[in-house]
Scaffold this motif. Sequence first.
Motif, PDB file in Angstrom:
ATOM      1  N   ARG A  92      47.029   0.899 185.566  1.00  0.00           N
ATOM      2  CA  ARG A  92      45.678   0.459 185.956  1.00  0.00           C
ATOM      3  C   ARG A  92      45.388  -0.939 185.413  1.00  0.00           C
ATOM      4  NH1 ARG A  92      40.298   2.170 182.947  1.00  0.00           N
ATOM      5  NH2 ARG A  92      41.164   0.512 181.660  1.00  0.00           N
ATOM      6  N   ASP A  93      45.652  -1.145 184.121  1.00  0.00           N
ATOM      7  CA  ASP A  93      45.344  -2.440 183.502  1.00  0.00           C
ATOM      8  C   ASP A  93      46.210  -3.559 184.080  1.00  0.00           C
ATOM      9  OD1 ASP A  93      43.632  -0.944 182.045  1.00  0.00           O
ATOM     10  OD2 ASP A  93      44.543  -1.298 180.088  1.00  0.00           O
ATOM     11  N   ALA A  94      47.491  -3.243 184.348  1.00  0.00           N
ATOM     12  CA  ALA A  94      48.387  -4.261 184.907  1.00  0.00           C
ATOM     13  C   ALA A  94      47.915  -4.678 186.296  1.00  0.00           C
ATOM     14  CB  ALA A  94      49.815  -3.724 184.973  1.00  0.00           C
ATOM     15  N   GLU A  95      47.522  -3.683 187.082  1.00  0.00           N
ATOM     16  CA  GLU A  95      47.069  -3.964 188.453  1.00  0.00           C
ATOM     17  C   GLU A  95      45.767  -4.779 188.431  1.00  0.00           C
ATOM     18  OE1 GLU A  95      45.730  -1.224 192.144  1.00  0.00           O
ATOM     19  OE2 GLU A  95      47.351  -0.416 190.918  1.00  0.00           O
ATOM     20  N   TRP A  96      44.868  -4.397 187.542  1.00  0.00           N
ATOM     21  CA  TRP A  96      43.547  -5.013 187.452  1.00  0.00           C
ATOM     22  C   TRP A  96      43.655  -6.438 186.903  1.00  0.00           C
ATOM     23  CZ3 TRP A  96      39.231  -2.833 183.728  1.00  0.00           C
ATOM     24  CH2 TRP A  96      37.993  -3.373 184.092  1.00  0.00           C
ATOM     25  N   MET A  97      44.341  -6.586 185.770  1.00  0.00           N
ATOM     26  CA  MET A  97      44.392  -7.885 185.093  1.00  0.00           C
ATOM     27  C   MET A  97      45.426  -8.838 185.700  1.00  0.00           C
ATOM     28  SD  MET A  97      41.963  -7.917 183.030  1.00  0.00           S
ATOM     29  CE  MET A  97      40.838  -6.605 183.464  1.00  0.00           C
ATOM     30  N   SER A  98      46.349  -8.297 186.518  1.00  0.00           N
ATOM     31  CA  SER A  98      47.330  -9.185 187.162  1.00  0.00           C
ATOM     32  C   SER A  98      46.613 -10.175 188.096  1.00  0.00           C
ATOM     33  CB  SER A  98      48.359  -8.381 187.957  1.00  0.00           C
ATOM     34  OG  SER A  98      47.745  -7.734 189.055  1.00  0.00           O
ATOM     35  N   GLN A  99      45.422  -9.771 188.568  1.00  0.00           N
ATOM     36  CA  GLN A  99      44.641 -10.684 189.424  1.00  0.00           C
ATOM     37  C   GLN A  99      44.279 -11.957 188.655  1.00  0.00           C
ATOM     38  OE1 GLN A  99      41.473  -8.471 191.748  1.00  0.00           O
ATOM     39  NE2 GLN A  99      42.256  -6.777 190.530  1.00  0.00           N
ATOM     40  N   VAL A 100      43.947 -11.776 187.362  1.00  0.00           N
ATOM     41  CA  VAL A 100      43.609 -12.937 186.512  1.00  0.00           C
ATOM     42  C   VAL A 100      44.859 -13.771 186.260  1.00  0.00           C
ATOM     43  CG1 VAL A 100      42.661 -13.667 184.281  1.00  0.00           C
ATOM     44  CG2 VAL A 100      41.774 -11.596 185.392  1.00  0.00           C
ATOM     45  N   PHE A 101      45.952 -13.092 185.856  1.00  0.00           N
ATOM     46  CA  PHE A 101      47.179 -13.823 185.510  1.00  0.00           C
ATOM     47  C   PHE A 101      47.767 -14.544 186.731  1.00  0.00           C
ATOM     48  CE2 PHE A 101      47.293 -10.489 182.056  1.00  0.00           C
ATOM     49  CZ  PHE A 101      46.990 -11.365 181.024  1.00  0.00           C
ATOM     50  N   THR A 102      47.699 -13.898 187.898  1.00  0.00           N
ATOM     51  CA  THR A 102      48.214 -14.533 189.123  1.00  0.00           C
ATOM     52  C   THR A 102      47.385 -15.781 189.440  1.00  0.00           C
ATOM     53  OG1 THR A 102      48.877 -12.364 189.940  1.00  0.00           O
ATOM     54  CG2 THR A 102      48.776 -14.129 191.562  1.00  0.00           C
ATOM     55  N   PHE A 103      46.076 -15.686 189.257  1.00  0.00           N
ATOM     56  CA  PHE A 103      45.176 -16.835 189.479  1.00  0.00           C
ATOM     57  C   PHE A 103      45.563 -17.997 188.560  1.00  0.00           C
ATOM     58  CE2 PHE A 103      41.365 -19.056 190.550  1.00  0.00           C
ATOM     59  CZ  PHE A 103      40.886 -18.453 191.708  1.00  0.00           C
ATOM     60  N   LEU A 104      46.049 -17.648 187.362  1.00  0.00           N
ATOM     61  CA  LEU A 104      46.432 -18.671 186.375  1.00  0.00           C
ATOM     62  C   LEU A 104      47.860 -19.178 186.605  1.00  0.00           C
ATOM     63  CD1 LEU A 104      44.924 -16.831 183.292  1.00  0.00           C
ATOM     64  CD2 LEU A 104      44.274 -19.156 183.985  1.00  0.00           C
ATOM     65  N   GLY A 105      48.596 -18.507 187.506  1.00  0.00           N
ATOM     66  CA  GLY A 105      49.975 -18.939 187.775  1.00  0.00           C
ATOM     67  C   GLY A 105      51.001 -18.250 186.905  1.00  0.00           C
ATOM     68  N   LEU A 106      50.631 -17.118 186.286  1.00  0.00           N
ATOM     69  CA  LEU A 106      51.581 -16.348 185.460  1.00  0.00           C
ATOM     70  C   LEU A 106      52.003 -15.081 186.203  1.00  0.00           C
ATOM     71  CD1 LEU A 106      49.991 -16.446 181.865  1.00  0.00           C
ATOM     72  CD2 LEU A 106      51.672 -18.004 182.848  1.00  0.00           C
ATOM     73  N   THR A 107      53.135 -14.520 185.790  1.00  0.00           N
ATOM     74  CA  THR A 107      53.617 -13.269 186.405  1.00  0.00           C
ATOM     75  C   THR A 107      53.259 -12.077 185.518  1.00  0.00           C
ATOM     76  OG1 THR A 107      55.755 -13.634 185.347  1.00  0.00           O
ATOM     77  CG2 THR A 107      55.536 -14.343 187.635  1.00  0.00           C
ATOM     78  N   THR A 108      53.025 -10.921 186.154  1.00  0.00           N
ATOM     79  CA  THR A 108      52.654  -9.705 185.419  1.00  0.00           C
ATOM     80  C   THR A 108      53.589  -8.570 185.823  1.00  0.00           C
ATOM     81  OG1 THR A 108      50.370 -10.418 185.752  1.00  0.00           O
ATOM     82  CG2 THR A 108      50.680  -8.258 184.748  1.00  0.00           C
ATOM     83  N   GLY A 109      54.060  -7.800 184.838  1.00  0.00           N
ATOM     84  CA  GLY A 109      54.925  -6.644 185.115  1.00  0.00           C
ATOM     85  C   GLY A 109      54.379  -5.400 184.453  1.00  0.00           C
ATOM     86  N   VAL A 110      54.867  -4.234 184.886  1.00  0.00           N
ATOM     87  CA  VAL A 110      54.467  -2.975 184.250  1.00  0.00           C
ATOM     88  C   VAL A 110      55.709  -2.103 184.090  1.00  0.00           C
ATOM     89  CG1 VAL A 110      53.827  -1.882 186.466  1.00  0.00           C
ATOM     90  CG2 VAL A 110      52.858  -1.013 184.339  1.00  0.00           C
ATOM     91  N   ILE A 111      55.798  -1.427 182.953  1.00  0.00           N
ATOM     92  CA  ILE A 111      56.931  -0.538 182.660  1.00  0.00           C
ATOM     93  C   ILE A 111      56.418   0.897 182.718  1.00  0.00           C
ATOM     94  CG2 ILE A 111      58.666   0.083 180.908  1.00  0.00           C
ATOM     95  CD1 ILE A 111      58.990  -2.789 181.906  1.00  0.00           C
ATOM     96  N   TYR A 112      57.166   1.779 183.385  1.00  0.00           N
ATOM     97  CA  TYR A 112      56.761   3.183 183.450  1.00  0.00           C
ATOM     98  C   TYR A 112      58.007   4.072 183.432  1.00  0.00           C
ATOM     99  CZ  TYR A 112      57.758   2.303 188.426  1.00  0.00           C
ATOM    100  OH  TYR A 112      58.348   1.947 189.596  1.00  0.00           O
ATOM    101  N   PRO A 113      57.868   5.368 183.143  1.00  0.00           N
ATOM    102  CA  PRO A 113      59.051   6.248 183.048  1.00  0.00           C
ATOM    103  C   PRO A 113      59.784   6.376 184.386  1.00  0.00           C
ATOM    104  CG  PRO A 113      57.108   7.295 182.088  1.00  0.00           C
ATOM    105  CD  PRO A 113      56.634   6.075 182.793  1.00  0.00           C
ATOM    106  N   GLN A 114      61.098   6.637 184.287  1.00  0.00           N
ATOM    107  CA  GLN A 114      61.977   6.792 185.465  1.00  0.00           C
ATOM    108  C   GLN A 114      61.892   5.601 186.430  1.00  0.00           C
ATOM    109  OE1 GLN A 114      60.236  10.182 184.795  1.00  0.00           O
ATOM    110  NE2 GLN A 114      62.013  10.241 183.446  1.00  0.00           N
ATOM    111  N   GLN A 115      61.692   4.412 185.863  1.00  0.00           N
ATOM    112  CA  GLN A 115      61.600   3.205 186.687  1.00  0.00           C
ATOM    113  C   GLN A 115      63.012   2.726 187.062  1.00  0.00           C
ATOM    114  OE1 GLN A 115      59.610   0.086 184.557  1.00  0.00           O
ATOM    115  NE2 GLN A 115      59.026  -1.039 186.399  1.00  0.00           N
TER     116      GLN A 115
END
Length: 896
Positions: free
Chosen positions: A140-163
């Motif tokens: 949830r936080d990665a999806e929500w805050m990635s909007q801010v980071f993408t706007f700034l030109g940064l990349t966002t990732g998320v780690i989850y089980p069985q990925q």
Amino acid sequence: MLGLGTIAKKIFGTPNDRLVKATLPQIEKINALEAECEALSDEGIKAKTEELAKRAIGGESLDALLPEAFANCREAAKRALGLRAFDTQLMGGIFLHQGNISEMKTGEGKTLVATFPAYLNALTGKGVHVVTVNDYLAKRDAEWMSQVFTFLGLTTGVIYPQQPEAEKNAAYRCDVTYATNNELGFDYLRDNMKSELSQMNQREHNFAIVDEVDSILVDEARTPLIISGPAEDRSEMYVTIDKLIPEIQDDHFTLDEKTRNVNYTDEGNEFLEERLVSAGILPEDQSLYAPESTSIVHHVNQGLRAHKLFTRDKDYIVRDDEVVLIDEFTGRMMTGRRLSEGLHQAIEAKEDCKIMPENVTLASVTFQNYFRLYEKLGGMTGTALTEAEEFNEIYGLGVVEVPTNRPIARIDEHDQVYRTAKEKFDGVVKAIKEANAKGQPTLVGTTSIEKSEFLSQLLDAEGIPHNVLNARQHEQEAQIVADAGKLGAVTIATNMAGRGTDIKLGGNIEFKIMEAIAATPDDVNEEVRAQIEEAHKADEQAVKDAGGLFVLATERHESRRIDNQLRGRSGRQGDPGKSSFFLSLEDDLMRIFGSERLDKVLSSLGMKDGEAIVHPWVNKSLERAQAKVEGRNFDIRKQLLKFDDVMNDQRKVIFSQRREIMEAEDISEIAADMRSQVIDDLVDTHIPAKSYADQWDTEGLYAQVIAQLGLDVPVIEWANEEGVDDDDIRERLEEAADEHMAEKTAAFGPEVMRNIEKQILLQTIDAKWREHLLTLEHLRSVVGFRGYAQRDPLNEYKTESFQLFEGLLDGLRADVTQKLAQIRPMTKEEQEAMVAQAMEQQRQAQGGEAPAPAPKAAALPGFDEADESTWGNPGRNDACPCGSGKKFKHCHGQLS
């Protein structure tokens, strides 16, 4: 009269006040840059990020870049999410960047706060990890805050089980990576079990921001993370012993609830011995105290603990024939987590579930030692001050209380203490009815599933509609929490730590809009949205008029922090609210920790049935009891850490050695050094320095040179030569061994040989480390008894584990040298035989006839069955030199 300390605080302020004041000049600078940032285009904001990154990589300090970076990040959040950070949120971000814990009350917007220090520290290109307590919040936080980071030109990732591995690797390469503490710890261990650098996921440990830091670094730090593999199946033993436990009487054991321990009495031991012999588990001539009985005693102890200390629907639930643990601090199911040392199997036997095999440890680390790998650490929570000493002592983290954006308007009532649990629950139901009658939403906190369901039945009997949130309703968690602030809502929750979803008065507007979209996806337009928002304002005001959210706790937790977390759900962002704790002398905390004095006080007051005592003194005495428990739990964690620190030093050595080997192009020198050391050890053992020739064990040396170096050289003849000493023999052996390896390298080809050396070295390190971990586990379980002999168990553990580690390194050299000496290329005949055998097996698998016997290959030139020296030096799994086509261990290897 005021004390000197109080007067000093009034004049100079508290240390916390001074830290808060120190950030004000920086916040002024950030605010002064707001107009400049507002004038930037969307592309201009990204360009600003590039400029700041160049300056950071060029050597400008992050502290100097902070005002510009925070101002740019605030503008990006405003445009991407429509949220403008308050000054208190900027303050929280500054403390995080400085490597502190920002204690911020519920509803102060911690998720947004993390973006500021994450953005600033990601400018260096080394990556930032944002750590959450569960997968739902990470996503949830990665999806929500990635909007801010993408706007700034940064990349966002998320780690989850069985990925999938490729996706996980890409997520770790992002500028900001969201993940749970468990996945980060397990990935660290998995990375250090890989055999190639390209397979490793994590980069350097630069900066981590830990959300719900108290939950992760304190509550979960009691148990280490373990990667394990299956051991032998002993399920029958657990079932047999489980049948004996119900026969055990109260005088057969002692139970200590404070330390959560059970021990058998002498009568219990005698009874058990008799019953175990008659059940055929214990041999008749063997005592329970005999060393051979250790395993049986261990099983019997775990069976007793499973029955007497672990309660269904409180410590665990049974779901689909599986025992699933419940986190006592968050009330969530811990799927995949298992109790160690056979305790989980004992509970499975008790509940008549399928018993899963025990595991052996392949790799392990504690959260304390994992998070201390980071160059810088910061944390956020609503409640950390009560554990400030622990954070400082173990992690070097300061705790700073960040002021709320608006003053707190919540009323915290004194605890109400009843004589019995029945009277308490009657009082709870009465208070819920009163609040419900005026439409005040009520959040009721309980400590177990059992109690939440019992209270639910009482409310059903009174006809009060309500929701229950516990481990069974795990999937509806966000929806139930979002509805908890609606007018007249009653919500019973097992625990509210780290829920991640705010309880907003009048209900969560985003959820209401999502519900409208789900109901009629085509008809939801701006007009409908506006109507929902207008209706929500009226609902919110109605709830405020009814007194805001009423938090009613039915018990105090062992930790003041958990109580504060529950209380903090009410009164967010200056909203009205109320909190009250209803207790009884039959509650666990009151019963175990000194309720006798309180019982006498209540008796002397002549209280009537159903009456409660309400007094600040009661609060104080309860807080003292809680502080004692917290202190004891801190000591347990500190002790665990001291023991793990010993292993951690060794873990770092092994993991760094593995990494060096993987990074190296050519490790032939390491292999040669190991070989040289083995030769030194062999010569020193059989031809001691300054000894006479007639004291030399040349035959023993000859046998060991064949076994460990794969060399058949005339050691005995050399020793009989005139004037030959131990150094001469050492030199000749090294020469012969180097020549032997050079021949192997020529036969395999240099590139293949380098790869073989690397893989053998890594596999041997891993095997030795696994054995070492198991030995340390056993040492850890028995070293406590050394205290009876007036010896410090920790010092004993340090000394012996160091000796064991030296033994590991010696054994590693010998094993690697022996394996490298035994490898040889397959002959053409052996390869043909192997291909023919594989084809035959494939034909049989596709429905052919029984496989023909493996074709015989040509025997090794000069092979003589009667003379082992003509067999060469085949490995156990190599083809037999006789040419049978079988593995050596299944053919002539059985005879040797």
